[in-house]
Design a protein around this motif. Structure first.
Motif, PDB file in Angstrom:
ATOM      1  N   ILE A 281       0.737  -1.223  -0.581  1.00 40.46           N
ATOM      2  CA  ILE A 281      -0.229  -0.337   0.177  1.00 40.46           C
ATOM      3  C   ILE A 281       0.628   0.813   0.089  1.00 40.46           C
ATOM      4  O   ILE A 281       1.626   1.862   0.554  1.00 40.46           O
ATOM      5  N   ASN A 282       0.638   2.329  -1.062  1.00 40.27           N
ATOM      6  CA  ASN A 282       1.644   3.313  -0.855  1.00 40.27           C
ATOM      7  C   ASN A 282       0.936   4.668  -1.129  1.00 40.27           C
ATOM      8  O   ASN A 282       1.358   5.626  -0.948  1.00 40.27           O
ATOM      9  N   LYS A 283      -0.372   4.590  -0.628  1.00 44.50           N
ATOM     10  CA  LYS A 283      -1.493   5.840  -1.053  1.00 44.50           C
ATOM     11  C   LYS A 283      -2.403   5.644   0.520  1.00 44.50           C
ATOM     12  O   LYS A 283      -3.089   4.457   0.252  1.00 44.50           O
ATOM     13  N   VAL A 284      -2.562   6.860   1.278  1.00 40.73           N
ATOM     14  CA  VAL A 284      -3.602   6.289   2.122  1.00 40.73           C
ATOM     15  C   VAL A 284      -4.689   7.026   2.061  1.00 40.73           C
ATOM     16  O   VAL A 284      -4.218   8.409   2.454  1.00 40.73           O
ATOM     17  N   ARG A 285      -5.777   6.916   2.243  1.00 34.94           N
ATOM     18  CA  ARG A 285      -6.694   8.454   1.773  1.00 34.94           C
ATOM     19  C   ARG A 285      -7.845   8.298   3.800  1.00 34.94           C
ATOM     20  O   ARG A 285      -8.213   7.179   3.721  1.00 34.94           O
ATOM     21  N   ILE A 286      -7.272   9.514   4.146  1.00 40.02           N
ATOM     22  CA  ILE A 286      -8.058   9.359   5.635  1.00 40.02           C
ATOM     23  C   ILE A 286      -9.103  10.123   5.139  1.00 40.02           C
ATOM     24  O   ILE A 286      -9.266  11.525   4.640  1.00 40.02           O
ATOM     25  N   THR A 287     -10.553   9.518   5.779  1.00 41.05           N
ATOM     26  CA  THR A 287     -11.742   9.508   5.139  1.00 41.05           C
ATOM     27  C   THR A 287     -12.802   9.586   6.534  1.00 41.05           C
ATOM     28  O   THR A 287     -12.315   9.566   7.478  1.00 41.05           O
ATOM     29  N   GLY A 288     -14.530  10.045   6.505  1.00 43.13           N
ATOM     30  CA  GLY A 288     -15.249   9.245   7.635  1.00 43.13           C
ATOM     31  C   GLY A 288     -16.590   8.975   7.313  1.00 43.13           C
ATOM     32  O   GLY A 288     -16.037   8.658   5.932  1.00 43.13           O
ATOM     33  N   GLY A 289     -17.411   9.289   7.975  1.00 45.68           N
ATOM     34  CA  GLY A 289     -17.286  10.376   8.717  1.00 45.68           C
ATOM     35  C   GLY A 289     -16.314  12.108   8.487  1.00 45.68           C
ATOM     36  O   GLY A 289     -15.864  11.448   6.858  1.00 45.68           O
ATOM     37  N   GLU A 290     -16.610  12.863   9.169  1.00 48.03           N
ATOM     38  CA  GLU A 290     -15.232  13.918   9.324  1.00 48.03           C
ATOM     39  C   GLU A 290     -14.180  13.788   9.710  1.00 48.03           C
ATOM     40  O   GLU A 290     -14.038  13.765  11.151  1.00 48.03           O
ATOM     41  N   PRO A 291     -12.813  13.260   8.858  1.00 52.11           N
ATOM     42  CA  PRO A 291     -11.753  13.516  10.154  1.00 52.11           C
ATOM     43  C   PRO A 291     -11.393  14.326  11.082  1.00 52.11           C
ATOM     44  O   PRO A 291     -10.955  13.621  12.214  1.00 52.11           O
ATOM     45  N   PHE A 292     -11.536  15.747  10.706  1.00 48.59           N
ATOM     46  CA  PHE A 292     -11.359  16.325  11.582  1.00 48.59           C
ATOM     47  C   PHE A 292     -11.781  16.631  12.579  1.00 48.59           C
ATOM     48  O   PHE A 292     -12.288  17.406  13.427  1.00 48.59           O
ATOM     49  N   VAL A 293     -13.524  15.479  13.158  1.00 50.14           N
ATOM     50  CA  VAL A 293     -14.347  15.822  14.581  1.00 50.14           C
ATOM     51  C   VAL A 293     -13.109  14.233  15.109  1.00 50.14           C
ATOM     52  O   VAL A 293     -14.349  14.954  15.969  1.00 50.14           O
ATOM     53  N   ARG A 294     -12.844  13.848  14.700  1.00 50.98           N
ATOM     54  CA  ARG A 294     -12.230  12.672  15.961  1.00 50.98           C
ATOM     55  C   ARG A 294     -11.196  13.338  16.116  1.00 50.98           C
ATOM     56  O   ARG A 294      -9.862  13.730  16.277  1.00 50.98           O
ATOM     57  N   ASN A 295     -11.099  13.452  17.591  1.00 49.35           N
ATOM     58  CA  ASN A 295      -9.494  14.121  19.101  1.00 49.35           C
ATOM     59  C   ASN A 295      -8.656  13.353  18.226  1.00 49.35           C
ATOM     60  O   ASN A 295      -8.506  12.260  18.770  1.00 49.35           O
ATOM     61  N   GLY A 296      -7.707  14.024  17.830  1.00 49.60           N
ATOM     62  CA  GLY A 296      -6.400  12.885  17.521  1.00 49.60           C
ATOM     63  C   GLY A 296      -5.547  12.429  16.699  1.00 49.60           C
ATOM     64  O   GLY A 296      -4.442  12.158  16.517  1.00 49.60           O
ATOM     65  N   LEU A 297      -6.171  13.149  15.840  1.00 45.45           N
ATOM     66  CA  LEU A 297      -6.031  13.068  14.076  1.00 45.45           C
ATOM     67  C   LEU A 297      -4.774  13.414  13.575  1.00 45.45           C
ATOM     68  O   LEU A 297      -4.262  12.532  13.224  1.00 45.45           O
ATOM     69  N   MET A 298      -4.333  14.483  13.977  1.00 52.97           N
ATOM     70  CA  MET A 298      -3.064  15.465  13.705  1.00 52.97           C
ATOM     71  C   MET A 298      -1.782  14.245  14.650  1.00 52.97           C
ATOM     72  O   MET A 298      -1.046  14.293  13.599  1.00 52.97           O
ATOM     73  N   ASP A 299      -1.827  13.736  15.476  1.00 48.59           N
ATOM     74  CA  ASP A 299      -0.868  12.791  16.151  1.00 48.59           C
ATOM     75  C   ASP A 299      -0.748  11.521  15.308  1.00 48.59           C
ATOM     76  O   ASP A 299       0.179  10.967  14.691  1.00 48.59           O
ATOM     77  N   PHE A 300      -2.038  11.616  15.071  1.00 46.09           N
ATOM     78  CA  PHE A 300      -1.890  10.244  14.376  1.00 46.09           C
ATOM     79  C   PHE A 300      -1.573  10.040  12.305  1.00 46.09           C
ATOM     80  O   PHE A 300      -0.973   8.907  12.211  1.00 46.09           O
ATOM     81  N   LEU A 301      -2.161  11.189  11.972  1.00 46.68           N
ATOM     82  CA  LEU A 301      -1.080  12.078  10.859  1.00 46.68           C
ATOM     83  C   LEU A 301       0.453  11.954  10.639  1.00 46.68           C
ATOM     84  O   LEU A 301       1.032  11.598   9.953  1.00 46.68           O
ATOM     85  N   THR A 302       0.881  12.100  12.136  1.00 45.00           N
ATOM     86  CA  THR A 302       1.985  12.366  11.944  1.00 45.00           C
ATOM     87  C   THR A 302       2.570  10.906  11.727  1.00 45.00           C
ATOM     88  O   THR A 302       3.683  11.160  11.701  1.00 45.00           O
ATOM     89  N   GLU A 303       1.943  10.102  12.964  1.00 47.78           N
ATOM     90  CA  GLU A 303       2.642   8.895  13.178  1.00 47.78           C
ATOM     91  C   GLU A 303       3.052   8.278  12.083  1.00 47.78           C
ATOM     92  O   GLU A 303       3.815   7.616  11.759  1.00 47.78           O
ATOM     93  N   ILE A 304       1.600   7.823  11.119  1.00 47.63           N
ATOM     94  CA  ILE A 304       1.853   7.664   9.637  1.00 47.63           C
ATOM     95  C   ILE A 304       2.220   8.465   8.847  1.00 47.63           C
ATOM     96  O   ILE A 304       3.112   7.537   7.865  1.00 47.63           O
ATOM     97  N   SER A 305       2.308   9.171   8.876  1.00 48.00           N
ATOM     98  CA  SER A 305       3.606   9.866   8.024  1.00 48.00           C
ATOM     99  C   SER A 305       5.568   9.697   8.338  1.00 48.00           C
ATOM    100  O   SER A 305       5.964   9.950   7.271  1.00 48.00           O
ATOM    101  N   ALA A 306       5.709   9.138   8.773  1.00 43.21           N
ATOM    102  CA  ALA A 306       6.993   8.184   8.955  1.00 43.21           C
ATOM    103  C   ALA A 306       7.169   7.834   8.360  1.00 43.21           C
ATOM    104  O   ALA A 306       8.522   6.426   8.431  1.00 43.21           O
TER     105      ALA A 306
END
Ligand code: SAM
Length: 331
Positions: free
Chosen positions: A65-90
């Motif tokens: 898998i070389n591409k991930v799309r974060i979707t929902g629901g609305e992704p920005f309504v769930r707390n913790g999204l930015m930390d998760f993105l930071t983690e997988i961006s590694a």
């Protein structure tokens, strides 16, 4: 050529794209997606945790898998999204894209940029405050439009998703196309699908691919098709003299299944090997049994060894009629 570890389905299609619905909650109530009263949201414990999602992304990254799309629901309504993105961006070489309704994204644009996220799909069905309000049942047009302009100004690749509906936003087909003259955005018109959370399937689709294209040609007779890439769902067209382009996603007619490279994971952790299936595996329950990464890998190999050829076969295999909302699936 693909790497040895590339996940392939039983039809020889490489799975390179994960669509991850990180929540079923949404701050809008789009009429084509949810009933006015909303749907019954799942309690937090029923959703995959951020740590579980991180693990799945890491394992799937190891399977090609070389591409991930974060979707929902609305992704920005769930707390913790930015930390998760930071983690997988590694994860090396993993492209991260987002799909959002654009209401809350404004506060995060700088952080998204800093994480190397470059591509955002924004849902915007109308270029008019009243029509937007009628469709989404919320009065957020101005903020979404301003966020769209900011994203473009900040250099994001922006695709605008618009579901075309009879009697609701027909006038926006041409208005959205006109927007591409000076804005380098891709407008994608989507055929309405029966995933509206009420179980109603209304007759045949009026604004199908062909009708949308004909409408565009009334003003832009010189539309030029752009060669479709494998895995792409939109038939795209260039409008001479425009910075952006337009495209049509035949989501109801299902003309693009042949090159489908998608793995879908719903907010409650169901794997879908096709948008039209009703969830082929409960990954959350499996993970919570305490399985190893190798066992997780095996499950994906097994699921993709018996994948339907297309959305029609998947729909036929369903146990019940389509009555779920797209907010639980992620689009
Ligand atoms: N909240 C985000 C957003 O608004 O884009 C992500 C989730 S939303 C469910 C993902 C996509 O699904 C949106 O582009 C939306 O327009 C599309 N969608 C939802 N219901 C649909 C339907 N019944 N037919 C076609 N597209 C639909």
């Amino acid at each position: 050529m693909y790497k040895d570890n590339q996940l392939l389905d039983n039809h020889g299609r490489p799975m390179t794209y994960l669509r991850l619905a990180v929540t079923d909650r949404c701050n809008l109530r789009c009429s084509y997606c949810m009933p006015a009263e909303g749907i019954v949201y799942m309690p937090e414990r029923e959703l995959l945790t951020w740590a579980e999602m991180s693990r799945v992304v890491r394992v799937m990254h190891g399977m090609g898998i070389n591409k991930v799309r974060i979707t929902g629901g609305e992704p920005f309504v769930r707390n913790g999204l930015m930390d998760f993105l930071t983690e997988i961006s590694a994860l090396e070489g993993l492209e991260i894209c987002l799909t959002s309704n654009g209401v809350l994204i404004g506060d995060y644009i700088d952080q998204l940029k800093a994480l190397g996220i470059r591509s955002v799909n924004l849902s915007l069905d109308a270029l008019d405050r009243d029509r937007f309000k009628q469709i989404t049942r919320r009065d957020d047009y101005e903020i979404v439009f301003q966020n769209l302009l900011r994203l473009v100004a900040e250099g994001f690749e922006v695709k605008i998703n618009a579901v075309v509906m009879k009697g609701q936003n027909e006038q926006d087909i041409l208005a959205l196309a006109a927007l591409t003259k000076d804005l380098p955005v891709s407008v994608r018109y989507i055929e309405e699908m029966p995933f509206n959370g009420s179980g109603l399937v209304e007759g045949t689709l009026f604004w199908n691919h062909e009708r949308i294209l004909n409408e565009l040609k009334t003003v832009y007779p010189l539309l030029r098709p752009i060669l479709m890439q494998g895995g792409e769902t939109a038939n795209r067209y260039e409008i001479p003299g425009h910075l952006g382009d337009v495209g049509i996603i035949a989501a109801f007619t299902r003309t693009f299944c042949g090159t489908c490279n998608r793995v879908r994971l719903t907010a409650k952790g169901q794997v879908k090997t096709c948008l039209y299936d009703d969830g082929v595996f409960d990954l959350k329950a499996y993970i919570r049994k305490g399985v190893t990464d190798e066992e997780l890998r095996q499950v994906f190999l097994e699921l993709y060894a018996k994948r339907p050829l297309d959305g029609f076969e998947a729909e036929n295999n369903r146990k019940g009629v389509i009555n779920e909302s797209m907010t639980t699936i992620g689009g």
